[in-house]
Scaffold this motif. Structure first.
Motif, PDB file in Angstrom:
ATOM      1  N   VAL A 108       0.844  -1.203   0.000  1.00 23.46           N
ATOM      2  CA  VAL A 108       0.000   0.000   0.000  1.00 23.46           C
ATOM      3  C   VAL A 108       0.879   1.253   0.000  1.00 23.46           C
ATOM      4  O   VAL A 108       1.715   1.440   0.891  1.00 23.46           O
ATOM      5  CB  VAL A 108      -0.939   0.014   1.233  1.00 23.46           C
ATOM      6  N   VAL A 109       0.688   2.079  -1.024  1.00 22.53           N
ATOM      7  CA  VAL A 109       1.425   3.353  -1.108  1.00 22.53           C
ATOM      8  C   VAL A 109       0.407   4.481  -0.951  1.00 22.53           C
ATOM      9  O   VAL A 109      -0.503   4.628  -1.768  1.00 22.53           O
ATOM     10  CB  VAL A 109       2.174   3.498  -2.457  1.00 22.53           C
ATOM     11  N   SER A 110       0.571   5.254   0.113  1.00 17.47           N
ATOM     12  CA  SER A 110      -0.371   6.351   0.379  1.00 17.47           C
ATOM     13  C   SER A 110       0.288   7.688   0.141  1.00 17.47           C
ATOM     14  O   SER A 110       1.382   7.962   0.651  1.00 17.47           O
ATOM     15  CB  SER A 110      -0.807   6.343   1.846  1.00 17.47           C
ATOM     16  N   TYR A 111      -0.399   8.523  -0.586  1.00 16.68           N
ATOM     17  CA  TYR A 111       0.029   9.906  -0.760  1.00 16.68           C
ATOM     18  C   TYR A 111      -0.001  10.564   0.613  1.00 16.68           C
ATOM     19  O   TYR A 111      -0.810  10.195   1.473  1.00 16.68           O
ATOM     20  CB  TYR A 111      -0.978  10.568  -1.707  1.00 16.68           C
ATOM     21  N   VAL A 112       0.868  11.544   0.812  1.00 15.22           N
ATOM     22  CA  VAL A 112       0.948  12.206   2.121  1.00 15.22           C
ATOM     23  C   VAL A 112      -0.384  12.890   2.482  1.00 15.22           C
ATOM     24  O   VAL A 112      -0.690  13.079   3.663  1.00 15.22           O
ATOM     25  CB  VAL A 112       2.160  13.187   2.132  1.00 15.22           C
ATOM     26  N   ASN A 113      -1.201  13.203   1.476  1.00 11.88           N
ATOM     27  CA  ASN A 113      -2.522  13.809   1.724  1.00 11.88           C
ATOM     28  C   ASN A 113      -3.508  12.735   2.198  1.00 11.88           C
ATOM     29  O   ASN A 113      -4.457  12.367   1.509  1.00 11.88           O
ATOM     30  CB  ASN A 113      -3.079  14.449   0.439  1.00 11.88           C
ATOM     31  N   THR A 114      -3.240  12.184   3.372  1.00 12.23           N
ATOM     32  CA  THR A 114      -4.107  11.179   3.993  1.00 12.23           C
ATOM     33  C   THR A 114      -4.056  11.388   5.508  1.00 12.23           C
ATOM     34  O   THR A 114      -3.104  11.997   6.024  1.00 12.23           O
ATOM     35  CB  THR A 114      -3.597   9.732   3.711  1.00 12.23           C
ATOM     36  N   SER A 115      -5.042  10.845   6.196  1.00 15.07           N
ATOM     37  CA  SER A 115      -5.040  10.955   7.660  1.00 15.07           C
ATOM     38  C   SER A 115      -3.945  10.058   8.242  1.00 15.07           C
ATOM     39  O   SER A 115      -3.462   9.127   7.578  1.00 15.07           O
ATOM     40  CB  SER A 115      -6.395  10.508   8.214  1.00 15.07           C
ATOM     41  N   ALA A 116      -3.597  10.301   9.495  1.00 19.49           N
ATOM     42  CA  ALA A 116      -2.596   9.470  10.181  1.00 19.49           C
ATOM     43  C   ALA A 116      -3.072   8.014  10.233  1.00 19.49           C
ATOM     44  O   ALA A 116      -2.274   7.081  10.090  1.00 19.49           O
ATOM     45  CB  ALA A 116      -2.367  10.003  11.586  1.00 19.49           C
ATOM     46  N   GLU A 117      -4.376   7.822  10.400  1.00 17.96           N
ATOM     47  CA  GLU A 117      -4.927   6.459  10.492  1.00 17.96           C
ATOM     48  C   GLU A 117      -4.729   5.708   9.180  1.00 17.96           C
ATOM     49  O   GLU A 117      -4.411   4.517   9.179  1.00 17.96           O
ATOM     50  CB  GLU A 117      -6.425   6.501  10.832  1.00 17.96           C
ATOM     51  N   VAL A 118      -4.924   6.391   8.058  1.00 19.87           N
ATOM     52  CA  VAL A 118      -4.722   5.743   6.755  1.00 19.87           C
ATOM     53  C   VAL A 118      -3.229   5.480   6.536  1.00 19.87           C
ATOM     54  O   VAL A 118      -2.840   4.402   6.072  1.00 19.87           O
ATOM     55  CB  VAL A 118      -5.338   6.602   5.609  1.00 19.87           C
ATOM     56  N   GLN A 291      -3.746  22.243  19.182  1.00 23.99           N
ATOM     57  CA  GLN A 291      -2.692  21.237  19.261  1.00 23.99           C
ATOM     58  C   GLN A 291      -3.050  20.020  18.415  1.00 23.99           C
ATOM     59  O   GLN A 291      -4.170  19.525  18.477  1.00 23.99           O
ATOM     60  CB  GLN A 291      -2.492  20.822  20.707  1.00 23.99           C
ATOM     61  N   VAL A 292      -2.076  19.572  17.635  1.00 18.07           N
ATOM     62  CA  VAL A 292      -2.302  18.406  16.769  1.00 18.07           C
ATOM     63  C   VAL A 292      -1.567  17.232  17.394  1.00 18.07           C
ATOM     64  O   VAL A 292      -0.338  17.250  17.531  1.00 18.07           O
ATOM     65  CB  VAL A 292      -1.801  18.689  15.329  1.00 18.07           C
ATOM     66  N   LYS A 293      -2.345  16.240  17.812  1.00 17.97           N
ATOM     67  CA  LYS A 293      -1.730  15.081  18.481  1.00 17.97           C
ATOM     68  C   LYS A 293      -2.212  13.806  17.805  1.00 17.97           C
ATOM     69  O   LYS A 293      -3.367  13.720  17.404  1.00 17.97           O
ATOM     70  CB  LYS A 293      -2.134  15.063  19.954  1.00 17.97           C
ATOM     71  N   VAL A 294      -1.325  12.855  17.701  1.00 15.88           N
ATOM     72  CA  VAL A 294      -1.689  11.573  17.083  1.00 15.88           C
ATOM     73  C   VAL A 294      -1.447  10.485  18.132  1.00 15.88           C
ATOM     74  O   VAL A 294      -0.345  10.413  18.699  1.00 15.88           O
ATOM     75  CB  VAL A 294      -0.823  11.308  15.819  1.00 15.88           C
ATOM     76  N   PRO A 295      -2.447   9.640  18.427  1.00 15.85           N
ATOM     77  CA  PRO A 295      -2.247   8.577  19.432  1.00 15.85           C
ATOM     78  C   PRO A 295      -1.003   7.743  19.094  1.00 15.85           C
ATOM     79  O   PRO A 295      -0.749   7.460  17.916  1.00 15.85           O
ATOM     80  CB  PRO A 295      -3.529   7.732  19.319  1.00 15.85           C
ATOM     81  N   SER A 296      -0.245   7.356  20.125  1.00 15.23           N
ATOM     82  CA  SER A 296       1.065   6.742  19.870  1.00 15.23           C
ATOM     83  C   SER A 296       0.989   5.442  19.053  1.00 15.23           C
ATOM     84  O   SER A 296       1.872   5.170  18.235  1.00 15.23           O
ATOM     85  CB  SER A 296       1.824   6.517  21.173  1.00 15.23           C
ATOM     86  N   ASN A 297      -0.079   4.632  19.239  1.00 16.39           N
ATOM     87  CA  ASN A 297      -0.148   3.380  18.462  1.00 16.39           C
ATOM     88  C   ASN A 297      -0.323   3.660  16.961  1.00 16.39           C
ATOM     89  O   ASN A 297       0.256   2.971  16.112  1.00 16.39           O
ATOM     90  CB  ASN A 297      -1.287   2.469  18.988  1.00 16.39           C
ATOM     91  N   ILE A 298      -1.088   4.713  16.636  1.00 14.60           N
ATOM     92  CA  ILE A 298      -1.277   5.094  15.222  1.00 14.60           C
ATOM     93  C   ILE A 298       0.014   5.749  14.718  1.00 14.60           C
ATOM     94  O   ILE A 298       0.513   5.440  13.626  1.00 14.60           O
ATOM     95  CB  ILE A 298      -2.434   6.131  15.080  1.00 14.60           C
TER      96      ILE A 298
END
Ligand code: 13P
Ligand code: SF4
Length: 313
Positions: A108-118, A291-298
Motif C-alpha cells: 500500500v502506497v499512500s500519498y501524504v494527503n491522507t489521515s494518520a490512520e490511513v 494542538q495536533v496530536k496523534v495517538p502513539s499506536n497510530i
C-alpha cells in the motif's frame, strides 16, 4: 497595525522557541512571517530536523499531523482546526481495510494527503515530488494499491510503466477542477510558455499527451509545488503557465520579478489553505492552539510508512 502584529509574532516565536512553517499555497502575509516555506515533503523534513520546541504549521491538517508523527516530543499547532483537505477526506480506514483484504499481498502506497490512520495502514507514504521514485523502488512483481489521488496515481503508473497498480478513485476538488480544456485553451494563447502542472491536476494526462505529440513546444513539466519553484528560478523561459493552486504565484513573482506567471485557472483556490491568517497565527502562538496530536499506536505505524519514504527520497 500590521507591522505591530508582525513584531509581536517575532517576539512570541522567540519566547516560545517556536518555528513557523508554511505551505506554498498560504496567503502572502503568512508566507512573509514564515521561517520556512515549501511543499509537503520539504516541510515534513524541516519539522523532523528542527530544534524548536513548538512547530506552528500553516497548512492543512494532514501536514500538521505528519509533523506531529515525526516529532512526538514537540508541540505542533495549526492556527485553524478546520483547515482540512478534500483529497485526504476521500478515503477512510474502513475502505482501506476492505481494499487490502481483496489484495492481501499488495503493497500500500499512500500519498501524504491522507489521515494518520490511513498512513498507519500503509507500507509507504509518498509525496508529489517522490511518488515515481517510491513506486519504482517496489519489486515489479508486487501488486500496489495506490491511494487516494487518481490523477497522481495514473501519472505514476504511466511513468513507471506499472501494470499491477490499482488506483483509488479520489481527487482534490481544486486540482480535479483544472481540466483538459483549460490546458488546450492556454496552449493556443501561450505557445512559447513553459507549462508547469501539478500531478493532482485533472489535465495531467492531457499535458503529457501534448508533450508526446510535440504540441507543447517546450514540453509540460509535471512537478510538486517546490519542483515548480525550482523550475521557474532556473529556467531561461520568461513566461510560465501554472497549473496548481494560485497561492504559489505570489512566491514565484516575488522571487522572479522579471518573469511572467499565468494561472491556468484563476479560481483554482483551496479554501482550506486560505483559512489561516496572521490574526489566527498570533492567537495560535499566544494560546497554544490548536494542538495536533496523534495517538502513539497510530503514530508509530504511520511513522514507519513515512520513514520508509524519507529513506528512499
Ligand atoms: P505539494 O506537496 O506538491 O506541495 O502538494 C501538496 C498539496 O496539497 C497539493 O494540493
Ligand atoms: Fe487538499 Fe487540494 Fe487543498 Fe491540496 S489543494 S490541500 S490537495 S484540498
Amino acid at each position: 497595525m500590521l507591522e505591530e502584529r508582525k513584531n509581536r509574532l517575532q517576539q512570541l516565536k522567540k519566547s516560545k522557541n517556536a518555528i513557523i512553517i508554511a505551505h506554498n499555497y498560504q496567503l502572502p502575509e503568512v508566507q512573509e512571517v514564515a521561517d520556512v516555506i515549501g511543499d509537503s515533503l520539504a516541510l515534513s523534513r524541516t519539522a523532523a530536523q528542527s530544534d524548536a520546541q513548538t512547530i506552528v504549521f500553516c497548512g492543512v491538517h494532514f501536514m500538521a499531523e505528519t509533523a506531529a508523527i515525526l516529532c512526538p516530543d514537540k508541540q505542533v499547532l495549526i492556527p485553524d482546526s478546520d483547515a482540512g483537505c478534500s483529497l485526504a477526506s476521500s478515503v477512510n480506514t474502513a475502505e482501506v481495510k476492505s481494499w487490502k483484504a481483496k489484495h492481501p499481498n499488495a503493497i500500500v502506497v499512500s500519498y501524504v494527503n491522507t489521515s494518520a490512520e490511513v498512513k498507519a495502514l500503509s507500507d509507504y507514504c509518498c509525496t508529489s515530488s517522490n511518488a515515481v521514485k517510491i513506486v519504482n523502488s517496489i519489486p515489479s512483481e508486487r501488486e500496489i494499491l495506490f491511494l487516494p489521488d487518481m490523477f497522481l496515481g495514473s501519472y505514476v503508473a504511466k511513468m513507471t510503466n506499472r501494470k499491477n497498480m490499482y488506483i483509488w478513485p479520489g481527487e482534490c476538488h481544486v486540482h480535479a477542477g483544472i481540466k483538459p480544456d483549460d490546458i488546450n485553451i492556454m496552449l493556443k494563447k501561450y505557445r512559447h510558455a513553459d507549462f508547469l502542472v501539478h500531478p493532482e491536476c485533472g489535465c495531467t494526462s492531457t499535458a503529457l499527451y501534448h508533450t508526446s505529440t510535440g504540441e507543447l513546444e517546450k514540453s509540460a513539466h509535471i512537478l510538486s509545488t517546490d519542483g515548480m519553484m525550482k523550475h521557474v528560478t532556473t529556467s531561461s523561459a520568461k513566461q510560465f503557465v501554472i497549473a496548481t493552486e494560485t497561492g504559489i504565484l505570489n512566491r514565484m513573482k516575488k522571487q522572479n520579478p522579471d518573469k511572467q506567471f499565468i494561472p491556468i485557472k484563476k479560481d483554482a483556490i483551496c479554501r482550506y489553505m486560505k483559512l489561516i491568517n496572521l490574526e489566527k497565527l498570533e492567537n495560535s502562538l499566544l494560546n497554544n492552539v490548536y494542538q495536533v496530536k496523534v495517538p502513539s499506536n497510530i503514530a508509530s505505524k504511520a511513522k514507519d510508512a513515512i520513514t520508509r519514504m524519507l529513506s528512499i527520497g
